[in-house]
Write an enzyme that holds these catalytic residues in place. Structure first.
Site, PDB file in Angstrom:
ATOM      1  N   HIS A  65      82.799  90.927  21.390  1.00  0.00           N
ATOM      2  CA  HIS A  65      82.691  90.301  22.724  1.00  0.00           C
ATOM      3  C   HIS A  65      83.422  88.960  22.773  1.00  0.00           C
ATOM      4  CE1 HIS A  65      79.624  93.295  23.835  1.00  0.00           C
ATOM      5  NE2 HIS A  65      79.088  93.066  22.653  1.00  0.00           N
TER       6      HIS A  65
ATOM      7  N   SER B 269     110.236  76.447  25.867  1.00  0.00           N
ATOM      8  CA  SER B 269     110.025  76.267  27.297  1.00  0.00           C
ATOM      9  C   SER B 269     111.158  75.446  27.879  1.00  0.00           C
ATOM     10  CB  SER B 269     108.686  75.558  27.539  1.00  0.00           C
ATOM     11  OG  SER B 269     108.612  75.046  28.849  1.00  0.00           O
TER      12      SER B 269
ATOM     13  N   LYS C 294     106.886  73.366  23.134  1.00  0.00           N
ATOM     14  CA  LYS C 294     106.420  74.746  23.110  1.00  0.00           C
ATOM     15  C   LYS C 294     107.135  75.605  22.067  1.00  0.00           C
ATOM     16  CE  LYS C 294     103.738  76.426  25.130  1.00  0.00           C
ATOM     17  NZ  LYS C 294     103.833  77.159  26.408  1.00  0.00           N
TER      18      LYS C 294
ATOM     19  N   GLU D 272     104.215  89.048  22.995  1.00  0.00           N
ATOM     20  CA  GLU D 272     103.791  89.232  24.381  1.00  0.00           C
ATOM     21  C   GLU D 272     104.486  90.449  24.980  1.00  0.00           C
ATOM     22  OE1 GLU D 272     102.863  84.630  25.696  1.00  0.00           O
ATOM     23  OE2 GLU D 272     104.927  85.369  25.818  1.00  0.00           O
TER      24      GLU D 272
END
Length: 468
Positions: free
Chosen positions: A156, A278, A284, A291
């Protein structure tokens, strides 16, 4: 160019473009496979007396010339050709005269494209298996290296029980090994020769379908000629279903890696060269490839549904709808191979921050351990559960910093879970044995396939297969 169905009239250009432009582009992948099918078909026609010895030899040489041209990227399939079959037959007719005009005897473009797709599928599934094995091996090596590094286990999305980096990595290796079994199963389904089914109803000639199947290295003939046509799309969908299972595993791996490399978790470290940046935030480091693995799993599921949607509800026999299954099938095979490669690259460069992992193994992970200690002393588990639950809840509510055990204590806890498949008994040797056996099985299939195609092409030419 002359169309195989030409009957003395000109096709409307818009119809020609709509039907053939995309298909002819896709068929550039199938030149070798169409040649292989034609070589086997020509050998069979020679056996039953349709082709003379001279015609057979002339066709064999011309077909091998197509292979050479294709290897040099010099064989073109134009939209006016409609497909690879027409392009090659026109080449043969121009090169060999009547022999080229005879080669389509006892076959249809319908069973031609079927055999092309089966041969292409066999070849590409070997590539998929090779890349799957590479990632599995990397994961097992990673699991062995970090098997004694404690890690929180989650349910969870909350800390649950003690795990380890080795247990986490090995879980994906074993999942991929199960995927290999599915891959082997769908390889067998695909490993059937449809040649001789023609347009789905056979031909009134004494053709030898078994000879063609054996010559091409197929495990068997697909018997019923109507079913051979009806299986188009079904077989491709089954292959993509297995590829979807692989992608689902890669998606979960990608999600875990993305989570564990965040500053908040920090269990894993990724080298900068695998990350993009970025355009606005200089600091970044984005692991964009994982992804995309996560996102492209949805693409794979969509490709599977696309194939199923196209063939759903079609009547028996060939329908041009089947042509639309070719694009998603090719795309799915490309996608899974690229994704396996990327995941192997990431996992071979990833590092573990053991200090962060140890620091995250706080006391609440061992609540169940405390209850089991009471159980070993004779207390019923439910009573022990309530006692420990009350104690742990009070500790959590107090907002006092959680106590952390030493690395030695945590490793001892890992080793205490020494049942089969637990952190203290990952049984990596069994997974390594499964991997080795699977690799041997695929290598046996690959050698048989390579030998069949090389024998078919002949000793004076090289059979080019995309099999590592």
């Amino acid at each position: 160019m002359t169309k195989l169905w030409q009957k003395g009239y000109s096709l409307n250009e818009k119809v020609e473009r709509y039907e053939a432009a995309q298909n002819s582009a896709l068929d550039a992948r199938l030149v070798r496979h169409d040649v292989w099918g034609s070589l086997a078909h020509a050998a069979m026609l020679h056996k039953i007396g349709v082709l003379s010895e001279q015609e057979h030899q002339t066709l064999h040489a011309a077909l091998c010339t197509v292979l050479e041209l294709d290897a040099e990227k010099q064989f073109q399939i134009l939209p006016s050709d409609e497909d690879v079959h027409t392009s090659i037959e026109n080449f043969l007719s121009a090169r060999t005269g009547d022999a080229g005009k005879k080669i389509h005897t006892a076959r249809s473009r319908n069973d031609q494209v079927l055999v092309d797709m089966r041969l292409y599928g066999k070849e590409q599934l070997h590539q998929v298996s090779s890349k799957l094995f590479a990632l599995t091996s990397t994961l097992l090596t990673f699991a062995e290296r970090y098997q004694d590094v404690p890690l929180p286990g989650y349910t969870h999305m909350q800390r649950a029980m003690l795990s380890s980096v080795g247990l986490w990595a090995a879980s994906f290796a074993e999942s991929l090994l199960d995927d290999e079994q599915l891959l082997a199963g769908v390889y067998a389904l695909n490993d059937q020769s449809p040649l001789g089914s023609a347009a789905g109803y056979g031909v009134p000639l004494p053709i030898d379908r078994q000879l063609v199947a054996d010559t091409l290295g197929f495990a068997r003939v697909q018997n019923n000629v109507i079913y051979a046509q009806n299986s188009r799309g079904k077989t491709e969908a089954a292959v993509v279903q297995v590829l979807s299972q692989i992608m689902l595993d890669l998606s979960k791996l990608a999600q875990d890696v993305l989570l564990y490399t965040t500053v908040e978790y920090g269990f894993l470290r990724i080298p900068q060269e695998l990350c993009t940046g970025s355009s606005i935030m200089p600091q970044k480091r984005n692991l964009g490839v994982m992804e995309l693995v996560r996102a492209r799993t949805q693409t794979m599921l969509a490709l599977q549904q696309q194939i199923l949607g196209i063939v759903s509800g079609l009547p028996s026999g060939f329908n041009m709808d089947y042509q639309e299954t070719k694009g998603p099938f090719f795309a799915a095979l490309d996608l899974v191979q690229e994704s396996l490669d990327i995941c192997e690259l990431v996992m071979s460069h990833i590092e573990v921050d053991a200090e962060r992992a140890l620091a995250a193994c706080t006391f609440e992970l061992f609540a169940a351990d405390q209850a089991y200690e009471m159980v070993t002393e004779g207390m019923p588990f439910r009573d022990a559960y309530r006692i420990v639950g009350k104690k742990v809840t009070a500790q959590l509510d107090s907002k006092v910093p959680f106590p952390v055990e030493s690395q030695e204590q945590l490793v001892a806890r890992l080793h205490a879970r020494n049942h089969l498949g637990g952190t203290g008994n990952l049984n990596l040797g069994q997974a390594q044995e499964r991997l080795a056996q699977a690799h041997t099985n695929w290598e046996t299939r690959a050698q048989a396939f390579k030998q069949a195609i090389q024998t078919l092409v002949g000793p004076t030419h090289t059979a080019i297969l995309e099999i590592e």
